[in-house]
Scaffold this active site. Structure first.
Site, PDB file in Angstrom:
ATOM      1  N   GLU A   1      -8.256  29.120  -2.940  1.00 18.00           N
ATOM      2  CA  GLU A   1      -7.460  29.229  -4.173  1.00 18.00           C
ATOM      3  C   GLU A   1      -8.069  28.286  -5.358  1.00 18.00           C
ATOM      4  O   GLU A   1      -8.419  27.165  -5.437  1.00 18.00           O
ATOM      5  CB  GLU A   1      -6.097  28.590  -3.787  1.00 18.00           C
ATOM      6  CG  GLU A   1      -4.816  29.582  -3.855  1.00 18.00           C
ATOM      7  CD  GLU A   1      -3.956  28.841  -3.336  1.00 18.00           C
ATOM      8  OE1 GLU A   1      -3.105  29.330  -2.445  1.00 18.00           O
ATOM      9  OE2 GLU A   1      -3.244  28.097  -4.279  1.00 18.00           O
TER      10      GLU A   1
ATOM     11  N   CYS B   1      -7.143  24.535 -12.004  1.00 14.11           N
ATOM     12  CA  CYS B   1      -6.963  23.700 -10.804  1.00 14.11           C
ATOM     13  C   CYS B   1      -8.118  24.298  -9.747  1.00 14.11           C
ATOM     14  O   CYS B   1      -7.860  25.285  -9.273  1.00 14.11           O
ATOM     15  CB  CYS B   1      -5.546  24.073 -10.697  1.00 14.11           C
ATOM     16  SG  CYS B   1      -4.997  23.196  -8.974  1.00 14.11           S
TER      17      CYS B   1
ATOM     18  N   CYS C   1      -7.211  21.320   4.582  1.00 18.70           N
ATOM     19  CA  CYS C   1      -6.865  19.885   4.224  1.00 18.70           C
ATOM     20  C   CYS C   1      -6.547  19.184   5.598  1.00 18.70           C
ATOM     21  O   CYS C   1      -5.808  19.670   6.179  1.00 18.70           O
ATOM     22  CB  CYS C   1      -5.997  19.672   3.083  1.00 18.70           C
ATOM     23  SG  CYS C   1      -5.855  18.147   2.740  1.00 18.70           S
TER      24      CYS C   1
ATOM     25  N   CYS D   1       0.252  16.221   4.555  1.00 22.79           N
ATOM     26  CA  CYS D   1       1.454  16.035   3.870  1.00 22.79           C
ATOM     27  C   CYS D   1       2.750  16.932   4.479  1.00 22.79           C
ATOM     28  O   CYS D   1       2.322  18.322   4.197  1.00 22.79           O
ATOM     29  CB  CYS D   1       1.169  15.836   2.356  1.00 22.79           C
ATOM     30  SG  CYS D   1      -0.032  14.564   1.855  1.00 22.79           S
TER      31      CYS D   1
ATOM     32  N   CYS E   1       3.291  20.218   1.943  1.00 23.45           N
ATOM     33  CA  CYS E   1       2.056  20.782   1.328  1.00 23.45           C
ATOM     34  C   CYS E   1       1.666  22.265   2.254  1.00 23.45           C
ATOM     35  O   CYS E   1       1.446  21.708   3.309  1.00 23.45           O
ATOM     36  CB  CYS E   1       1.036  19.962   1.141  1.00 23.45           C
ATOM     37  SG  CYS E   1      -0.568  20.782   0.300  1.00 23.45           S
TER      38      CYS E   1
ATOM     39  N   CYS F   1       0.696  24.359  -4.161  1.00 24.96           N
ATOM     40  CA  CYS F   1      -1.032  24.423  -3.662  1.00 24.96           C
ATOM     41  C   CYS F   1      -0.957  24.999  -2.295  1.00 24.96           C
ATOM     42  O   CYS F   1      -0.194  24.679  -1.432  1.00 24.96           O
ATOM     43  CB  CYS F   1      -1.411  23.179  -3.749  1.00 24.96           C
ATOM     44  SG  CYS F   1      -2.471  22.560  -2.599  1.00 24.96           S
TER      45      CYS F   1
HETATM   46  N1  SAH Z   1      -5.003  15.980  -1.946  1.00 23.08           N
HETATM   47  C1  SAH Z   1      -4.713  15.643  -3.201  1.00 23.08           C
HETATM   48  C2  SAH Z   1      -5.038  16.985  -4.133  1.00 23.08           C
HETATM   49  C3  SAH Z   1      -4.501  18.380  -3.724  1.00 23.08           C
HETATM   50  S1  SAH Z   1      -2.574  18.345  -3.881  1.00 23.08           S
HETATM   51  C4  SAH Z   1      -3.679  14.831  -3.501  1.00 23.08           C
HETATM   52  O1  SAH Z   1      -2.808  14.928  -2.474  1.00 23.08           O
HETATM   53  O2  SAH Z   1      -3.383  14.513  -4.662  1.00 23.08           O
HETATM   54  C5  SAH Z   1      -2.084  18.378  -5.636  1.00 23.08           C
HETATM   55  C6  SAH Z   1      -0.844  17.814  -5.950  1.00 23.08           C
HETATM   56  O3  SAH Z   1       0.085  19.038  -5.694  1.00 23.08           O
HETATM   57  C7  SAH Z   1      -0.270  16.469  -5.174  1.00 23.08           C
HETATM   58  O4  SAH Z   1       0.098  15.699  -5.850  1.00 23.08           O
HETATM   59  C8  SAH Z   1       0.543  17.121  -4.294  1.00 23.08           C
HETATM   60  O5  SAH Z   1       1.382  16.199  -3.524  1.00 23.08           O
HETATM   61  C9  SAH Z   1       1.271  18.280  -4.809  1.00 23.08           C
HETATM   62  N2  SAH Z   1       1.952  19.343  -3.887  1.00 23.08           N
HETATM   63  C10 SAH Z   1       1.444  19.720  -2.842  1.00 23.08           C
HETATM   64  N3  SAH Z   1       2.339  20.607  -2.220  1.00 23.08           N
HETATM   65  C11 SAH Z   1       3.512  20.542  -3.032  1.00 23.08           C
HETATM   66  C12 SAH Z   1       4.665  21.314  -3.318  1.00 23.08           C
HETATM   67  N4  SAH Z   1       5.034  22.147  -2.154  1.00 23.08           N
HETATM   68  N5  SAH Z   1       5.689  21.291  -4.421  1.00 23.08           N
HETATM   69  C13 SAH Z   1       5.270  20.472  -5.348  1.00 23.08           C
HETATM   70  N6  SAH Z   1       3.922  19.950  -5.356  1.00 23.08           N
HETATM   71  C14 SAH Z   1       3.096  19.844  -4.373  1.00 23.08           C
END
Ligand code: SAH
Length: 350
Positions: free
Chosen positions: A102, A115, A122, A126, A129, A341
């Site tokens: 993406e 972005c 990944c 998390c 995510c 994301c």
């Molecule tokens: N791995 C890196 C970069 C990718 S995610 C990181 O974690 O920083 C980029 C941002 O999007 C991160 O702050 C992540 O927590 C956020 N993100 C991921 N899934 C999300 C969701 N469902 N809602 C809101 N923010 C989200």
């Protein structure tokens, strides 16, 4: 010469030209028996004209183009493109080995932000995510990162001003390739380092390693909680990295680079949005040059969280502001249900 040889099991051995500097391209054309000035032409065709293959470069003789036709420039193809009401465009880009990633183009006044993804999938997992739910597939090569920026720039017919590593993947798990891509985006694509943000959940030692490259990029740390216990619930890899050690490393980054730290905090209703946690966060960040970005959760199918109400978001903001913490609320842009994301890719697979 130092070209990138792709020898992973997923790709045949090829030498993509995207990501090479003017000097490296000049060496390469000379190795092919061409005069040095062809290097400059090749450089312009790759970075300014957006040539997708050497066959497109009409200033080169047909005979020579034929002889080097197996050398790829290293561009992706647009597999899917979705435009939202606010002008944000999400792309699914198909890579040479068929993997799909993406990238997102986000226009705003006098800016075009891209972005970018740094990995296919990944490994950080998390809990909120979408990318994390699919697991890790592979790292992206520098040319696959640079390509995302060029693709958005060409599609918008507008110069990209900002790049954020907030797409799929954990950039510091792929630090070498990310640094190469940042250098090329800066020198070859013309994006200022200060307009590039690398976002990370933190991997022990890697923030320090990034600092040692002495780049002027902004570091964004995805904190999501002000204490170790809650953070480990949301970011499983945090178990190996105490929050105070993470913040110490961030402090070093600020000191070495002179850059302010961005703190990302996804707001999950009833999980990490209590005003007491805002208070705790303010204490944790005391004495730090930071800017906190609160990201109200974007619902994903695979997780059972809710977005806090506007009132709860405001309460959290108010506590931080009372404690003199710089704070913004950032909603993920575009496409409603697939704004988070990794979600577009997840949905396309279904
Ligand atoms: N791995 C890196 C970069 C990718 S995610 C990181 O974690 O920083 C980029 C941002 O999007 C991160 O702050 C992540 O927590 C956020 N993100 C991921 N899934 C999300 C969701 N469902 N809602 C809101 N923010 C989200």
């Amino acid at each position: 010469m130092s070209v990138i040889t792709l020898d992973s099991t997923t790709q045949s051995t090829i030498t993509p030209l995207l990501g090479l500097s003017l000097a490296e391209l000049t060496t390469w054309v000379q190795e092919q028996g061409q005069p040095a000035y062809r290097g400059k032409q090749l450089y312009q065709w790759i970075y300014e004209q957006g040539a997708k293959s050497l066959a497109d470069i009409t200033v080169f003789s047909k005979q020579w183009r034929e002889s080097v036709k197996d050398t790829p420039i290293g561009r992706s193809t647009i597999h899917h493109r979705a435009v939202s009401n606010d002008g944000t465009v999400k792309y699914l880009l198909k890579l040479q080995d068929g993997q799909v990633i993406e990238a997102v183009g986000i226009p705003s006044a006098h800016r075009l932000t891209v972005c970018v993804s740094s990995q296919v999938g990944c490994a950080m997992a998390c809990t909120f995510c979408a990318t994390g739910k699919g697991g890790f597939i592979r790292h992206l090569y520098p040319h696959e990162i640079i390509d995302q920026v060029l693709t958005v720039q060409e599609d918008f017919q507008e110069r990209v001003s900002h790049v954020v590593f907030m797409g799929m993947g954990e950039p510091l798990a792929n630090l070498g390739n990310v640094v190469k891509a940042v250098n090329s985006l800066n020198k070859d694509v013309g994006i200022s380092q200060r307009s590039i943000t690398v976002s990370t959940v933190g991997i022990p030692g890697k923030i320090h390693e990034l600092a040692e490259h002495e780049l002027q990029v902004t570091l964004a740390v995805s904190l999501h909680a002000p204490n170790q216990q809650l953070r480990t619930e949301l970011v499983p890899t945090a178990i190996n990295y105490p929050i105070d050690d993470l913040l110490d490393e961030c402090r070093d980054y600020v000191q070495i680079t002179g850059r302010r730290l961005s703190v990302e905090y996804v707001l999950l209703a009833g999980v990490n949005d209590d005003p007491d946690l805002a208070d705790e966060l303010a204490s944790k960040l005391r004495g730090f040059q930071t800017h906190v970005n609160l990201i109200p959760y974007n619902p994903i199918e695979e997780a059972d969280y809710d977005r806090p109400t506007p009132r709860d978001i405001k309460m959290f903001v108010d506590v931080l502001e009372q404690k003199h913490i710089a704070v913004s609320v950032r909603y993920s842009k575009g496409l409603g249900a697939t704004a988070a994301c990794g979600q577009l890719r997840a949905n396309q697979r279904n």
